[in-house]
Write an enzyme that holds these catalytic residues in place. Sequence first.
Site, mmCIF file in Angstrom:
data_model
loop_
_atom_site.group_PDB
_atom_site.id
_atom_site.type_symbol
_atom_site.label_atom_id
_atom_site.label_comp_id
_atom_site.label_asym_id
_atom_site.label_seq_id
_atom_site.Cartn_x
_atom_site.Cartn_y
_atom_site.Cartn_z
ATOM 1 N N CYS A 194 -2.218 9.736 2.444
ATOM 2 C CA CYS A 194 -1.748 9.127 1.190
ATOM 3 C C CYS A 194 -2.705 9.368 0.027
ATOM 4 O O CYS A 194 -2.284 9.409 -1.123
ATOM 5 C CB CYS A 194 -1.535 7.635 1.388
ATOM 6 S SG CYS A 194 -3.018 6.789 1.945
ATOM 7 N N GLU A 228 0.886 -1.176 0.000
ATOM 8 C CA GLU A 228 0.000 0.000 0.000
ATOM 9 C C GLU A 228 0.915 1.214 0.000
ATOM 10 O O GLU A 228 1.449 1.605 1.042
ATOM 11 C CB GLU A 228 -0.895 -0.016 1.254
ATOM 12 C CG GLU A 228 -1.883 -1.168 1.305
ATOM 13 C CD GLU A 228 -3.120 -0.915 0.441
ATOM 14 O OE1 GLU A 228 -3.407 0.254 0.134
ATOM 15 O OE2 GLU A 228 -3.787 -1.902 0.072
#
Length: 479
Positions: A257, A223
Amino acid sequence: MSTKGPDSASSVGLVPYEDTLRRLREAFRAGRTRSAEFRAAQLRGLGRFLQDHKQQLQEALAQDLNKSAFQSDISELIQCQNEVDLALKNLRAWMKDEYVATNLLTKLSSAFIRKEPFGLVLIIAPWNYPVNLTLMPLVGALAAGNCVVLKPSEMSKCTEKVLCELLPQYLDQSCFAVVLGGPQETSQLLEHQFDYIFFTGSPRVGRIVMAAAAKHLTPITLELGGKNPCYVDDDCDPQTVANRVAWFRYFNSGQTCVAPDYVLCSPETRERLLPALQSAITRFYGDDPKSSPNLGRIINQKHFLRLQGLLRCGRVAIGGQSDESDRYIAPTVLVDVQETEPVMQEEIFGPILPLVTVRSLDEAIDFINQREKPLALFAFSNSSQVVNEVMERTSSGSFGGNEGFIYLTLPSLPLGGVGNSGMGRYHGKFSFDTFSHQRACLLRSPGLEKVNDIRYPPYSPWNQQLITWALGSQSCTLL
Ligand code: NAD
């Protein structure tokens, strides 16, 4: 069990973490984590941890990132609690064998997919949502029946301390361990063989993790991050767009993010957006954002100095103030930035938003497609055709049309990147599937051997034709 460093992990002190990992592997091989009851007990333990220590977690998040209790609740604690509740509610259904169609050759068999735990799983987490990004994957790993080594980020120190000192008390310590440390300790951990590695962090460290996993052919989820483009069409209401973009950009001081990293728009739209962004920032954080209880702080001095450097790119149109003693960077908008400047070369990961001008939708799409595939991509327009066109002609881990990263609140949607922004996905059932090996199983009766005759040599044109026909024919799912 929590392990402060490699030395305390090994009573003989020869191979760091060896003893801890051996203990967990043995528990897994003994089948300790397999039953639905055991998994549910771990999930309930995790839920109790979140409830019993809500205040400590909120305080730790306030110390690490100046998160308000409200921000901690909506972006970390409630999300984790919901994930635990969802897993508990669906655990047995998710664990069930999935029966699949058979063909005529296997008509007398039952064919199904069994969801098996991988075994010993390593979860490595970052610091920006240090509870969420550590515990959300943990829910999936526990629900899927794995033993887990959890490695929180060393940068969010106060949260790391709560996770290390209190969480193990709520989980079976023969199957679960928290390991503390930074790059050095994580590298030592990665030398060991795990059955699955789940990593959240930067693409740079993602490559290190992938190389380490390759040595043991360990499956991984990465991720990662990157630069998330946000296209704003001329046909839009500037204030609505500014409210949404500003909220998502400056939430957690931009250390998200999936936050919009830069805006692509025409020069005319830029001029309409600037006063609207100023008005949104003042509305959200007041005339003096530094005194706002709703604006976070930069995680540490290293990142503060990096962001202070980025403020020198282009021209500051809004904000631009900073205070090193408080690790404060004002909500900032930059204009006239060059593509070659650092602010357009690296992931910003802070409260700075460059507005980059393009002449057309085509130019914006080319700009996006010439770069690495982002984790998130956003398009704002009154025209659904424009939004659809951006969605159809680009690729990204996720897509927001006239919206920011609110989709993260939906466990029905996966979170994951593509290309440089990562591989694999999780949240909700996607997490359970990520941490489960999907084993193909076929069970047949030992009798009725006569029906197998057609598949054995010597082959005649007749049985070849029959087999070809039987292979192509899908029959019913349950037999
Ligand atoms: P990072 O890659 O520096 O660190 C992540 C983890 O890796 C930490 O636990 C750290 O201790 C460990 N680590 C650091 N250097 C290492 C090394 N050399 N060898 C082995 N392990 C090492 O990331 P970060 O600064 O903690 O987080 C920011 C990054 O994470 C950003 O790029 C952001 O976009 C990304 N991110 C992605 C997601 C997502 O869901 N895709 C979520 C949050 C953050």
